[in-house]
Design an enzyme around this catalytic site. Structure first.
Site, mmCIF file in Angstrom:
data_model
loop_
_atom_site.group_PDB
_atom_site.id
_atom_site.type_symbol
_atom_site.label_atom_id
_atom_site.label_comp_id
_atom_site.label_asym_id
_atom_site.label_seq_id
_atom_site.Cartn_x
_atom_site.Cartn_y
_atom_site.Cartn_z
ATOM 1 N N HIS A 290 11.900 26.342 -19.791
ATOM 2 C CA HIS A 290 10.646 25.667 -19.548
ATOM 3 C C HIS A 290 10.618 24.935 -18.242
ATOM 4 O O HIS A 290 9.461 24.593 -17.612
ATOM 5 C CB HIS A 290 10.514 24.392 -20.602
ATOM 6 C CG HIS A 290 10.254 25.019 -22.038
ATOM 7 N ND1 HIS A 290 11.015 25.505 -22.867
ATOM 8 C CD2 HIS A 290 8.939 25.327 -22.651
ATOM 9 C CE1 HIS A 290 10.572 26.088 -23.762
ATOM 10 N NE2 HIS A 290 9.279 25.962 -23.814
ATOM 11 N N CYS B 113 0.111 33.329 -25.486
ATOM 12 C CA CYS B 113 -0.101 32.430 -24.376
ATOM 13 C C CYS B 113 1.393 32.153 -24.069
ATOM 14 O O CYS B 113 1.726 31.230 -23.252
ATOM 15 C CB CYS B 113 -0.234 30.937 -25.540
ATOM 16 S SG CYS B 113 0.945 30.517 -26.656
ATOM 17 N N ASP C 162 9.485 32.919 -26.293
ATOM 18 C CA ASP C 162 10.509 32.756 -27.430
ATOM 19 C C ASP C 162 10.792 34.264 -28.319
ATOM 20 O O ASP C 162 11.698 34.516 -28.701
ATOM 21 C CB ASP C 162 10.326 31.747 -28.665
ATOM 22 C CG ASP C 162 10.576 30.335 -28.226
ATOM 23 O OD1 ASP C 162 11.648 30.307 -27.679
ATOM 24 O OD2 ASP C 162 9.531 29.301 -27.791
ATOM 25 N N GLU D 3 6.280 33.823 -32.784
ATOM 26 C CA GLU D 3 7.250 33.737 -31.595
ATOM 27 C C GLU D 3 8.715 34.091 -32.223
ATOM 28 O O GLU D 3 9.525 33.801 -31.539
ATOM 29 C CB GLU D 3 7.238 32.554 -30.924
ATOM 30 C CG GLU D 3 7.155 31.096 -31.643
ATOM 31 C CD GLU D 3 6.927 29.978 -30.632
ATOM 32 O OE1 GLU D 3 7.099 30.153 -29.496
ATOM 33 O OE2 GLU D 3 6.513 28.685 -31.227
HETATM 34 C C1 PEP Z 1 6.304 30.833 -26.007
HETATM 35 O O1 PEP Z 1 7.309 30.681 -26.648
HETATM 36 O O2 PEP Z 1 5.990 31.987 -25.417
HETATM 37 C C2 PEP Z 1 5.330 29.716 -25.735
HETATM 38 C C3 PEP Z 1 4.216 29.920 -25.260
HETATM 39 O O3 PEP Z 1 5.996 28.568 -26.077
HETATM 40 P P1 PEP Z 1 7.096 27.712 -25.049
HETATM 41 O O4 PEP Z 1 7.223 28.254 -23.762
HETATM 42 O O5 PEP Z 1 6.450 26.504 -25.021
HETATM 43 O O6 PEP Z 1 8.058 27.706 -25.958
HETATM 44 MG MG MG Z 2 7.634 28.959 -27.520
#
Ligand code: PEP
Ligand code: MG
Length: 581
Positions: A198, A512, A465, A441
């Site tokens: 992140h 996303c 994920d 995910e």
């Molecule tokens: C993902 O896992 O691709 C996602 C969009 O969520 P995050 O990156 O916040 O875990």
């Molecule tokens: Mg995620």
């Protein structure tokens, strides 16, 4: 002397600036003698700090739910016991009184004595407890000094200094990165980290050039050294000579020009050469990002990572505060869809305010996201009420993260229903038609899509994920980062299967995760049938440019071949061919 280091590039662009090294919280405190008439005050100051930490530990303990790991309660009790022991709570008072030392210095002297005694103990378990003493001492020091985090100190330095700064740290947390929003550093490098941690995602959303996994960079770079950071190639040049500096300044200028040119696409629609309309939404972390999303031409918010509202603070945001944040985004988007993801806390996203310390061996497989929310119904309910209240002001969609089981959707819907009932009783307005979607995910969700298309209004694929869990590699761990492969046939198979499954069931599917904003993946996803992308606003125009130059039918033919290919080299060649046409 100039030298070059290589790491994992996580956020493109070139940064040129002086190094600022971030060192972890230290036990270096000021040492001074207190005037005789101020000794009593100093003792009172120490006692007040101990009491503040006592209260802090009590609150932490009381806020543990029944589901919290037993070890956590034991650990907090142990710290409370250490704090209450006269060796910590009283002995420093004697040192202040007798030697007239300031409170911090007295405490450090006492800690050194205790740690030395523990060093002598043969029993390994008891010897280890010296770390607990140090942690308790750190808490008291923090209460005494109101110490700032190293990042806050870096921000203070950046504010007081002319010229650009590149942050050099062992590691940065997503919460640290949030503070970067306050002041634009030129970029950052860390010793550890992976491409879709992140922290890396936030760097991209801030359009901050960044490199991770540089290993011993912090030991090799000196404070104020000149650095050139190339976030696209992962190259860090330390103490560059004049011609190299000149060359990179030129490159940086050329990139800025390229970015400027893309702006002409801001108001254009994202339509392929053969007329398919594609929706380009934005991922945001904080309410103010909605403005950036609009400026980039996003036609909606595809992912609002609400957990960032819970970071860098001691108290949970109240329902009202959350409501204001969500409403701000909804109003900024003026009728365009706003997808609010419920709290996805856990793993590498920690929030002090959530009062759970991570003791799990595999936090990414632990009490994260929807699992956390269902274990903390009060927190979940407050968020759902806030989201529903915001739905009165525009088009809001709820997105549930990390679903794998049908009962998780059922339980989440039960709480949504309960939130609606409460609002009805109070007469608080909300939109009756708020869609509820789920993130795909976890491979189990992609493989049992039939379960979810029946229960959800839309799906959103979280490729970050999905890749982590499909390939069993920690997305934040640089030692296995080389295995993080979005083009692995298993990953491509799961994504394409989800897009097709959604289309068959007439349930809209978006992507996303980071893949949605990667130019190399744009045509691949289009060819799989994807109609909705959600990404950092910073990538949106470049992706739009790629879309408007794509013939969907042709991309579809390429993708059929790509999905049949299994050999990594052949698969990559086919993807390159698709991007070259
Ligand atoms: C993902 O896992 O691709 C996602 C969009 O969520 P995050 O990156 O916040 O875990
Ligand atoms: Mg995620």
């Amino acid at each position: 002397m100039s030298f070059t280091l290589h790491g994992i590039p996580v956020s493109g662009g070139i940064a040129i600036g002086r190094a600022h090294l971030i060192t972890p919280v230290s036990l270096d405190v000021s040492h001074y003698l207190v005037e005789l008439e101020r000794v009593k005050d100093e003792m009172v100051r120490y006692t007040a700090a101990v009491q503040a930490v006592q209260a802090e530990l009590r609150t932490l303990h009381d806020s543990l739910s029944a589901a919290a790991p037993g070890d956590l309660g034991t650990f907090i009790d142990l710290h409370s016991m250490i704090l209450a022991d006269p060796m910590i709570s009283k002995e420093p008072l004697r040192i202040i009184e007798e030697r007239r030392c300031n409170a911090e210095w007295a405490l450090i002297q006492q800690m050194d004595t205790l740690v030395a005694q523990f060093e002598e103990i043969e029993d390994a378990y008891l010897r280890e407890r010296q770390n607990d003493i140090t942690q308790v001492v750190e808490r008291i020091l923090k209460a005494l000094t109101g110490a700032k985090s190293p990042i806050e100190s870096a921000l203070a330095k950046a504010r007081s200094q002319e010229g650009e700064m590149v942050v050099v740290a062992h590691d940065l947390s997503p919460a640290d990165m949030l503070l970067f929003k306050e002041h634009q550093f030129a970029g950052f490098v860390t010793d550890v980290g992976g491409p879709t941690s992140h922290t890396a995602i936030l760097a991209r959303s801030l359009a901050l050039p960044a490199i991770v996994a540089l290993h011993h960079a912090r030991e090799m770079i000196g404070e104020d050294d000149w650095l050139i950071l190339d976030g696209s190639s992962g190259v860090l040049i330390v103490a560059p000579d004049a011609p190299v500096l000149e060359e990179y300044r030129w490159k940086r200028g050329a990139m800025a020009l390229e970015k400027k040119k893309l702006e002409r696409l801001r108001h254009a629609s994202a339509t392929t050469l053969d007329g398919a309309e594609i929706e380009l939404h934005a991922n945001i972390e904080l309410p103010e990002d909605a403005i950036v999303a609009r400026e980039a031409g996003a036609t909606g918010i595809g992912l609002f990572r609400t957990e960032f509202l819970f970071m860098n603070r001691k108290e949970l945001p109240s329902e009202d505060e959350q409501f204001e944040s969500y409403r701000k985004v909804v109003e900024a988007m003026a009728g365009m869809p706003v997808t609010i993801r419920t709290l996805d806390i856990g793993a590498d996203k920690e929030a002090e305010s959530m009062a759970r310390e991570q003791t799990a061996l595999n936090p990414a497989l632990g009490l994260r996201a929807i699992r956390y929310c269902l274990a903390e119904p009060q927190i979940f309910l407050a968020q759902l009420r806030a989201i529903l209240r915001a739905s009165h002001y525009g088009k809001v969609k709820i997105l549930l993260p990390m679903i794998a089981h049908a009962h998780e959707v059922a339980q989440a819907k039960y709480f949504i229903g309960m939130a609606k009932e409460q609002l009805d009783i109070e007469g608080t307005p909300y939109a009756t038609e708020v869609q509820v979607g789920g993130m795909i995910e976890i491979p189990a969700a992609a493989l049992s899509l039939g379960l979810f298309v029946k229960k959800l209004d839309y799906l959103s694929i979280g490729t970050n994920d999905l890749i982590q869990y499909t390939l069993a590699i920690d997305r934040a761990d640089d030692e296995v980062a080389y295995l993080y492969d979005p083009l692995h046939p298993a990953v491509l198979g799961l994504i394409s299967q989800t897009i097709r499954g959604g289309a068959k069931a007439r349930v809209p599917v978006a992507v996303c995760g980071e893949m949605a904003g990667e130019l190399r993946m744009t045509r691949l996803l289009l060819g799989m049938g994807l109609k909705q992308f959600s990404m950092h606003p910073a990538n949106l125009l470049a992706v739009k440019q790629r879309i408007v130059g794509t013939e969907l039918a042709e991309a579809g033919e390429h993708v059929k071949r790509i999905l049949r290919a299994e050999e990594p080299d052949r698969l990559r060649d086919l993807v390159d061919a698709l991007n070259a046409c």
